[in-house]
Scaffold this motif. Structure first.
Motif, mmCIF file in Angstrom:
data_model
loop_
_atom_site.group_PDB
_atom_site.id
_atom_site.type_symbol
_atom_site.label_atom_id
_atom_site.label_comp_id
_atom_site.label_asym_id
_atom_site.label_seq_id
_atom_site.Cartn_x
_atom_site.Cartn_y
_atom_site.Cartn_z
ATOM 1 N N SER A 208 2.969 5.784 -2.743
ATOM 2 C CA SER A 208 4.757 6.617 -3.268
ATOM 3 C C SER A 208 4.399 7.117 -4.419
ATOM 4 N N SER A 209 4.276 5.826 -4.764
ATOM 5 C CA SER A 209 3.945 5.678 -6.978
ATOM 6 C C SER A 209 2.953 6.316 -7.274
ATOM 7 N N ALA B 257 2.007 14.335 -8.679
ATOM 8 C CA ALA B 257 3.233 15.460 -9.221
ATOM 9 C C ALA B 257 3.878 15.712 -10.236
ATOM 10 N N SER B 258 4.563 13.997 -10.595
ATOM 11 C CA SER B 258 5.118 14.561 -12.072
ATOM 12 C C SER B 258 3.792 14.726 -12.546
ATOM 13 N N SER B 259 2.243 14.560 -12.515
ATOM 14 C CA SER B 259 1.484 15.001 -13.672
ATOM 15 C C SER B 259 1.643 16.595 -13.484
ATOM 16 N N ILE B 260 1.419 16.789 -12.181
ATOM 17 C CA ILE B 260 1.336 18.226 -11.831
ATOM 18 C C ILE B 260 2.281 19.654 -12.391
ATOM 19 N N PHE C 42 1.261 -1.334 -0.246
ATOM 20 C CA PHE C 42 -0.111 0.063 0.173
ATOM 21 C C PHE C 42 1.069 1.106 -0.530
ATOM 22 N N GLU C 43 1.490 1.482 0.374
ATOM 23 C CA GLU C 43 2.784 1.975 0.875
ATOM 24 C C GLU C 43 3.422 2.657 -0.405
ATOM 25 N N GLN C 44 4.143 1.662 -1.096
ATOM 26 C CA GLN C 44 4.299 1.804 -1.962
ATOM 27 C C GLN C 44 4.212 2.051 -3.410
ATOM 28 N N ARG C 45 2.513 1.747 -3.424
ATOM 29 C CA ARG C 45 0.874 2.093 -4.409
ATOM 30 C C ARG C 45 0.994 3.869 -4.840
#
Length: 134
Positions: free
Chosen positions: A104-105, A111-114, A99-102
């Protein structure tokens, strides 16, 4: 195994039969026959007490076996419960890590999209900017 009940029964029988023995001697009856009858009665009572004790001992043995089985069952259940809790904890830890990995992804993608949208907006000339230059 000596049992005080046997001696209590023996004493009670002798106490009850003692007047018969005494009266029998006064009446001229054969004291030996009375003693033999008393001895036989005492032996019968002791035999019955022994049978009763055997049944009680068998019952006690069965109860002890049941108690041992219950204790073993409780130990096995406790082990099973601990194993289940350990397996559950392991699965929860695995789920938490996934869950934490997802998450984070997703954060990285957002963030990349923004960042992409902001740089796209910065490269685009604004409507107001075009109006003033013409």
């Amino acid at each position: 195994m000596q049992n005080p009940r046997k001696y209590t029964v023996l004493f009670c029988l002798l106490f009850i039969l003692f007047p018969t023995i005494v009266d029998g001697e006064k009446n001229g009856e054969e004291p030996l026959a009375i003693y033999l009858d008393v001895g036989n009665e005492i032996q019968n009572v002791i035999s019955l007490v022994n049978k009763h004790e055997t049944k009680l001992n068998d019952f006690d043995d069965k109860l002890l076996r049941i108690q041992n089985m219950l204790e073993n069952f409780e130990k096995e259940f406790s082990k099973w419960e601990q194993n289940c809790m350990a397996a559950l904890d392991k699965r929860l830890q695995s789920f938490k890590a996934m869950f934490e990995q997802r998450l984070s992804s997703i954060n990285t993608n957002v963030a990349s999209s923004i960042g992409t949208q902001e740089s796209s907006l910065q490269r685009r000339p604004s409507y107001h900017h075009h109006r003033h230059h013409f």
